[in-house]
Design a protein around this motif. Structure first.
Motif, PDB file in Angstrom:
ATOM      1  N   SER A  10       0.784  -1.092  -0.154  1.00 40.79           N
ATOM      2  CA  SER A  10      -0.068   0.168  -0.081  1.00 40.79           C
ATOM      3  C   SER A  10       1.076   1.146  -0.063  1.00 40.79           C
ATOM      4  CB  SER A  10      -0.913  -0.069   1.105  1.00 40.79           C
ATOM      5  OG  SER A  10      -0.168   0.080   2.370  1.00 40.79           O
ATOM      6  N   LYS A  18      -3.809   3.914   0.205  1.00 37.27           N
ATOM      7  CA  LYS A  18      -4.440   3.038  -1.007  1.00 37.27           C
ATOM      8  C   LYS A  18      -3.686   1.803  -0.976  1.00 37.27           C
ATOM      9  CE  LYS A  18      -4.679   3.259  -6.080  1.00 37.27           C
ATOM     10  NZ  LYS A  18      -6.339   3.093  -5.932  1.00 37.27           N
ATOM     11  N   ILE A  20      -2.988  -1.761  -2.517  1.00 37.17           N
ATOM     12  CA  ILE A  20      -2.718  -2.548  -3.880  1.00 37.17           C
ATOM     13  C   ILE A  20      -2.863  -4.101  -3.608  1.00 37.17           C
ATOM     14  CG2 ILE A  20      -1.238  -2.964  -5.815  1.00 37.17           C
ATOM     15  CD1 ILE A  20      -1.904   0.151  -5.373  1.00 37.17           C
ATOM     16  N   ALA A  38      -7.544  -5.091 -14.370  1.00 38.20           N
ATOM     17  CA  ALA A  38      -7.698  -4.072 -13.394  1.00 38.20           C
ATOM     18  C   ALA A  38      -7.836  -2.649 -13.708  1.00 38.20           C
ATOM     19  CB  ALA A  38      -6.215  -3.986 -12.412  1.00 38.20           C
ATOM     20  N   THR A  42      -5.637   1.390 -10.075  1.00 39.35           N
ATOM     21  CA  THR A  42      -5.777   0.272  -9.029  1.00 39.35           C
ATOM     22  C   THR A  42      -4.500  -0.210  -8.541  1.00 39.35           C
ATOM     23  OG1 THR A  42      -6.319  -1.237 -10.565  1.00 39.35           O
ATOM     24  CG2 THR A  42      -8.185  -0.227  -9.277  1.00 39.35           C
ATOM     25  N   LYS A  44      -1.898  -1.339 -11.081  1.00 37.15           N
ATOM     26  CA  LYS A  44      -1.448  -2.325 -12.044  1.00 37.15           C
ATOM     27  C   LYS A  44       0.317  -2.157 -12.229  1.00 37.15           C
ATOM     28  CE  LYS A  44      -3.816  -0.789 -15.641  1.00 37.15           C
ATOM     29  NZ  LYS A  44      -4.567   0.408 -15.103  1.00 37.15           N
ATOM     30  N   HIS A 180      -6.464  -2.684 -18.398  1.00 38.72           N
ATOM     31  CA  HIS A 180      -7.772  -2.248 -17.907  1.00 38.72           C
ATOM     32  C   HIS A 180      -8.939  -2.643 -19.055  1.00 38.72           C
ATOM     33  CE1 HIS A 180      -6.831   1.279 -20.448  1.00 38.72           C
ATOM     34  NE2 HIS A 180      -7.914   1.365 -20.824  1.00 38.72           N
ATOM     35  N   LYS A 196      -9.053  -6.942  -7.458  1.00 43.49           N
ATOM     36  CA  LYS A 196      -9.935  -6.228  -6.813  1.00 43.49           C
ATOM     37  C   LYS A 196      -9.879  -6.145  -5.164  1.00 43.49           C
ATOM     38  CE  LYS A 196     -15.094  -7.012  -6.140  1.00 43.49           C
ATOM     39  NZ  LYS A 196     -15.047  -7.409  -4.685  1.00 43.49           N
ATOM     40  N   ASP A 197     -10.017  -5.245  -4.753  1.00 43.41           N
ATOM     41  CA  ASP A 197     -10.141  -4.991  -3.139  1.00 43.41           C
ATOM     42  C   ASP A 197      -8.912  -5.700  -2.655  1.00 43.41           C
ATOM     43  OD1 ASP A 197     -12.450  -3.702  -3.431  1.00 43.41           O
ATOM     44  OD2 ASP A 197     -13.485  -5.640  -2.948  1.00 43.41           O
ATOM     45  N   TYR A 213     -15.174  -8.789 -14.027  1.00 37.50           N
ATOM     46  CA  TYR A 213     -14.812  -7.401 -14.144  1.00 37.50           C
ATOM     47  C   TYR A 213     -15.653  -6.269 -14.657  1.00 37.50           C
ATOM     48  CZ  TYR A 213     -11.388  -3.853 -16.128  1.00 37.50           C
ATOM     49  OH  TYR A 213     -10.685  -2.571 -16.181  1.00 37.50           O
ATOM     50  N   GLU A 216     -18.180  -5.363 -11.812  1.00 39.96           N
ATOM     51  CA  GLU A 216     -17.316  -4.581 -10.990  1.00 39.96           C
ATOM     52  C   GLU A 216     -17.211  -3.152 -11.458  1.00 39.96           C
ATOM     53  OE1 GLU A 216     -17.125  -4.906  -7.768  1.00 39.96           O
ATOM     54  OE2 GLU A 216     -17.579  -6.981  -7.774  1.00 39.96           O
ATOM     55  N   THR A 217     -16.841  -3.178 -12.897  1.00 34.32           N
ATOM     56  CA  THR A 217     -16.436  -1.624 -13.422  1.00 34.32           C
ATOM     57  C   THR A 217     -17.926  -1.085 -13.928  1.00 34.32           C
ATOM     58  OG1 THR A 217     -15.954  -3.007 -15.532  1.00 34.32           O
ATOM     59  CG2 THR A 217     -14.314  -2.197 -13.817  1.00 34.32           C
TER      60      THR A 217
END
Length: 219
Positions: A10, A18, A20, A38, A42, A44, A180, A196-197, A213, A216-217
């Motif tokens: 992070s 943040k 990672i 991703a 986020t 990558k 992405h 994710k998360d 994906y 979520e997006t």
């Protein structure tokens, strides 16, 4: 193989922390190329840098049981004050390779002609991308790391040569590509994951990863 064991990473953005990766564990086996989906922002690039060893995790361990490339497009090992000629011969020695071979290979693939003997700092973005990709292909690895796909170049001859060499190389090598966009992964990977998360959710197929994906997006 490449393996992450309970890895956390992070960083502080100035307003919040943040995350990672949060105690994430996963493995990339040789012969099984992996695509990672991703969204932008986020982490990558941070993930790819940890795979290559350019960045260290906050916690956990990363095992590298094979030769893993630097990320495609990474120019950190290239001195802008020196020419492509000088840079590729120096890096060849670092990797204990024949400097004459690496020089000849890069000259052929990147096609910079007289600029090959000029400082890299004078190159356009496209010329730097061609040299970086040529250098990556000259140094043979077991796993190639690609962040957001191929380098940005509009040179058709370079695209033809480099693309042909990469396709041939991937017959015996493995690629990890982070993007992405699912479309970027289709040419390289059958298996895929979603970041994710703070966790990397692994799937047997790209289609399965795309479903999570997209959910979520796009909500």
């Amino acid at each position: 193989m490449l393996e992450f064991e309970n890895v956390s990473k992070s960083f502080w953005t100035g307003k919040q922390r943040k995350v990672i990766l949060d105690r994430a564990s996963f493995r990339v086996d040789l012969g099984t190329s992996l695509g990672i989906l991703a969204p932008n922002g986020t982490g990558k690039s941070t993930l790819v840098n940890m795979m290559s060893g350019l960045e260290k995790p906050d916690e956990g361990r990363i095992y590298r049981g094979c030769k893993i490339s630097f990320p495609l497009g990474f120019m950190g090992g290239v001195s802008p004050k020196h020419s492509a000629l000088e840079n590729c011969r120096y890096i060849a020695r670092l990797y204990q390779l024949d400097p004459d071979y690496v020089e000849a290979f890069c000259r052929y693939v990147c096609g910079l002609e007289e600029y090959f003997e000029m400082p890299v700092g004078t190159y356009s973005a496209g010329m730097r991308a061609r040299f970086s990709f040529s250098l990556l292909l000259a140094l043979e690895f077991d796993i190639y790391l690609i962040d957001e796909g191929m380098p940005s170049t509009t040179d058709p001859e370079f695209n033809r040569k480099a693309g042909s060499i990469l396709r041939d190389r991937l017959k015996n090598a493995t690629v990890v590509i982070v993007s992405h966009q699912a479309k970027t992964l289709e040419k390289f990977c059958r298996t895929a994951a979603v970041l994710k998360d703070g966790q990397l959710h692994m799937f047997d197929t790209l289609e399965e990863a795309k479903r999570l994906y997209d959910y979520e997006t796009q909500g």
